[in-house]
Scaffold this motif. Structure first.
Motif, PDB file in Angstrom:
ATOM      1  N   ASP A  71       2.210   3.508   1.870  1.00 43.87           N
ATOM      2  CA  ASP A  71       2.339   3.763   0.430  1.00 43.87           C
ATOM      3  C   ASP A  71       2.626   2.460  -0.327  1.00 43.87           C
ATOM      4  O   ASP A  71       2.066   2.206  -1.396  1.00 43.87           O
ATOM      5  CB  ASP A  71       3.467   4.766   0.159  1.00 43.87           C
ATOM      6  N   VAL A  72       3.500   1.639   0.245  1.00 39.30           N
ATOM      7  CA  VAL A  72       3.859   0.371  -0.402  1.00 39.30           C
ATOM      8  C   VAL A  72       2.692  -0.614  -0.340  1.00 39.30           C
ATOM      9  O   VAL A  72       2.405  -1.312  -1.326  1.00 39.30           O
ATOM     10  CB  VAL A  72       5.123  -0.235   0.254  1.00 39.30           C
ATOM     11  N   VAL A  73       2.014  -0.667   0.794  1.00 41.34           N
ATOM     12  CA  VAL A  73       0.845  -1.548   0.933  1.00 41.34           C
ATOM     13  C   VAL A  73      -0.186  -1.230  -0.151  1.00 41.34           C
ATOM     14  O   VAL A  73      -0.695  -2.126  -0.838  1.00 41.34           O
ATOM     15  CB  VAL A  73       0.212  -1.401   2.338  1.00 41.34           C
ATOM     16  N   GLU A  74      -0.484   0.058  -0.319  1.00 41.48           N
ATOM     17  CA  GLU A  74      -1.475   0.444  -1.324  1.00 41.48           C
ATOM     18  C   GLU A  74      -0.966   0.144  -2.741  1.00 41.48           C
ATOM     19  O   GLU A  74      -1.711  -0.353  -3.585  1.00 41.48           O
ATOM     20  CB  GLU A  74      -1.816   1.934  -1.188  1.00 41.48           C
ATOM     21  N   MET A  75       0.299   0.442  -2.988  1.00 39.83           N
ATOM     22  CA  MET A  75       0.871   0.202  -4.313  1.00 39.83           C
ATOM     23  C   MET A  75       0.804  -1.282  -4.681  1.00 39.83           C
ATOM     24  O   MET A  75       0.399  -1.647  -5.794  1.00 39.83           O
ATOM     25  CB  MET A  75       2.331   0.678  -4.331  1.00 39.83           C
ATOM     26  N   VAL A  76       1.167  -2.144  -3.743  1.00 38.86           N
ATOM     27  CA  VAL A  76       1.215  -3.583  -4.032  1.00 38.86           C
ATOM     28  C   VAL A  76      -0.184  -4.186  -4.092  1.00 38.86           C
ATOM     29  O   VAL A  76      -0.512  -4.920  -5.031  1.00 38.86           O
ATOM     30  CB  VAL A  76       2.071  -4.314  -2.970  1.00 38.86           C
ATOM     31  N   LEU A  77      -1.029  -3.865  -3.106  1.00 39.34           N
ATOM     32  CA  LEU A  77      -2.362  -4.481  -3.060  1.00 39.34           C
ATOM     33  C   LEU A  77      -3.283  -3.940  -4.151  1.00 39.34           C
ATOM     34  O   LEU A  77      -3.864  -4.701  -4.931  1.00 39.34           O
ATOM     35  CB  LEU A  77      -3.008  -4.250  -1.695  1.00 39.34           C
ATOM     36  N   ALA A  78      -3.440  -2.606  -4.187  1.00 43.05           N
ATOM     37  CA  ALA A  78      -4.392  -2.003  -5.129  1.00 43.05           C
ATOM     38  C   ALA A  78      -3.825  -1.930  -6.540  1.00 43.05           C
ATOM     39  O   ALA A  78      -4.579  -1.842  -7.511  1.00 43.05           O
ATOM     40  CB  ALA A  78      -4.783  -0.601  -4.649  1.00 43.05           C
ATOM     41  N   GLY A  79      -2.496  -1.977  -6.647  1.00 46.17           N
ATOM     42  CA  GLY A  79      -1.857  -1.921  -7.958  1.00 46.17           C
ATOM     43  C   GLY A  79      -1.523  -3.296  -8.475  1.00 46.17           C
ATOM     44  O   GLY A  79      -2.302  -3.948  -9.156  1.00 46.17           O
ATOM     45  N   ARG A  80      -0.365  -3.783  -8.094  1.00 50.09           N
ATOM     46  CA  ARG A  80       0.162  -5.017  -8.684  1.00 50.09           C
ATOM     47  C   ARG A  80      -0.740  -6.244  -8.495  1.00 50.09           C
ATOM     48  O   ARG A  80      -1.153  -6.880  -9.462  1.00 50.09           O
ATOM     49  CB  ARG A  80       1.544  -5.286  -8.076  1.00 50.09           C
ATOM     50  N   ILE A  81      -1.050  -6.593  -7.242  1.00 49.00           N
ATOM     51  CA  ILE A  81      -1.805  -7.829  -6.986  1.00 49.00           C
ATOM     52  C   ILE A  81      -3.212  -7.749  -7.574  1.00 49.00           C
ATOM     53  O   ILE A  81      -3.679  -8.675  -8.246  1.00 49.00           O
ATOM     54  CB  ILE A  81      -1.892  -8.119  -5.467  1.00 49.00           C
ATOM     55  N   ASN A  82      -3.895  -6.638  -7.327  1.00 52.61           N
ATOM     56  CA  ASN A  82      -5.267  -6.478  -7.801  1.00 52.61           C
ATOM     57  C   ASN A  82      -5.338  -6.643  -9.313  1.00 52.61           C
ATOM     58  O   ASN A  82      -6.202  -7.360  -9.839  1.00 52.61           O
ATOM     59  CB  ASN A  82      -5.793  -5.108  -7.368  1.00 52.61           C
TER      60      ASN A  82
END
Length: 267
Positions: A71-82
């Motif tokens: 959940d955190v991987v998706e939140m950070v990669l697809a959300g914040r960083i992207n």
């Protein structure tokens, strides 16, 4: 024939790049060149997991990924960083569209062979290149977060270098550009450090064994080697801080270090 390239970059590296790098992206896009960006974000994931009190560990360089970590991987990669990357590209005059491998089944994945000890980490089985082609056709730079999905809807944490190599191969791109914070693979010659213009995968293994490649350069080089798969014949490691680096890497060569599969070095 239209010119296109796939660029892999870590999230923290991209965040530190000067505006001039993004101006180059803008100018290349305006000239008809079609970039595709695949990004990572390991340090930001680790930082967020720590803040949330979620334990994380690595097995052979890959993050052990349970449901909470995923959940955190998706939140950070697809959300914040992207979205940070998309914003920075937009502010500097180019147009981009952020995607994750889940969108439209862009990156199809299956569990890695040691899934029993590492969890939801995936290998790429297919890339829906038509989505990337469509985004480029609309005039946008695709910015891709390496989350994969299978037919049952299970998400997977995909190593960014593996994902970038698979995207490049399915697009038919022979050369990948890996943007880092170093000018290439360094070697000491007569007491002076120089950048190696070209090196084979076998030579890299020899240089790691001999200690010529050491410390933080080892994971960078091994990550670049992971990008050589399918149709990808060579990977160029460059520093994003160097002025004009993208244009030189795409059009002229003579910058960074080219990693090639075999001793039949490409001109």
């Amino acid at each position: 024939m239209e010119q296109r390239f796939v660029m892999k970059c870590g999230g923290s590296t991209l965040a530190a790049l000067p505006d001039g790098f993004f101006h180059e992206l803008r100018d290349l896009q305006a000239a008809g060149v079609k970039p595709v960006i695949v990004h990572g974000g390991g340090p930001a994931i680790s930082e967020t997991l720590t803040k949330l009190g979620i334990e994380t560990e690595f097995v052979n360089g890959l993050r052990k990924t349970n449901d909470d970590v995923l959940d955190v991987v998706e939140m950070v990669l697809a959300g914040r960083i992207n979205k940070e990357i998309v914003r920075k590209i937009g502010v500097n005059g180019a147009q981009s569209l952020g995607l994750s491998g889940v969108d439209g089944g862009l990156i199809q994945a299956k569990p890695v062979s040691n899934a029993h000890e590492i969890g939801f980490v995936g290998d790429v089985t297919d890339v829906n290149a038509s989505i990337i082609e469509g985004v480029m056709g609309m005039g946008y730079i695709p910015v891709i977060a390496p989350i994969g999905i299978d037919a049952a809807g299970q998400r997977y944490n995909i190593n960014a270098d593996t994902a970038a190599g698979a995207v490049a191969s399915h697009l038919g791109v022979e050369r990948m550009i890996v943007v880092t914070d170093v000018p290439g693979i360094m070697k000491t010659v007569d007491g002076e450090k120089v950048v190696l213009p070209s090196v084979t995968v076998a030579e890299i293994d020899e240089m790691i064994a001999s200690g010529e490649i050491y410390g933080g350069m080892i994971p960078k080089v091994r990550a670049a080697v992971q990008c050589i798969q399918g149709r990808v014949q060579e990977v160029v490691i460059v520093s994003g801080q160097e002025p004009g680096v993208l244009t030189r890497a795409v059009r002229e060569g003579g910058v960074g270090t080219r990693i090639v599969q075999s001793s039949e070095r490409r001109v």
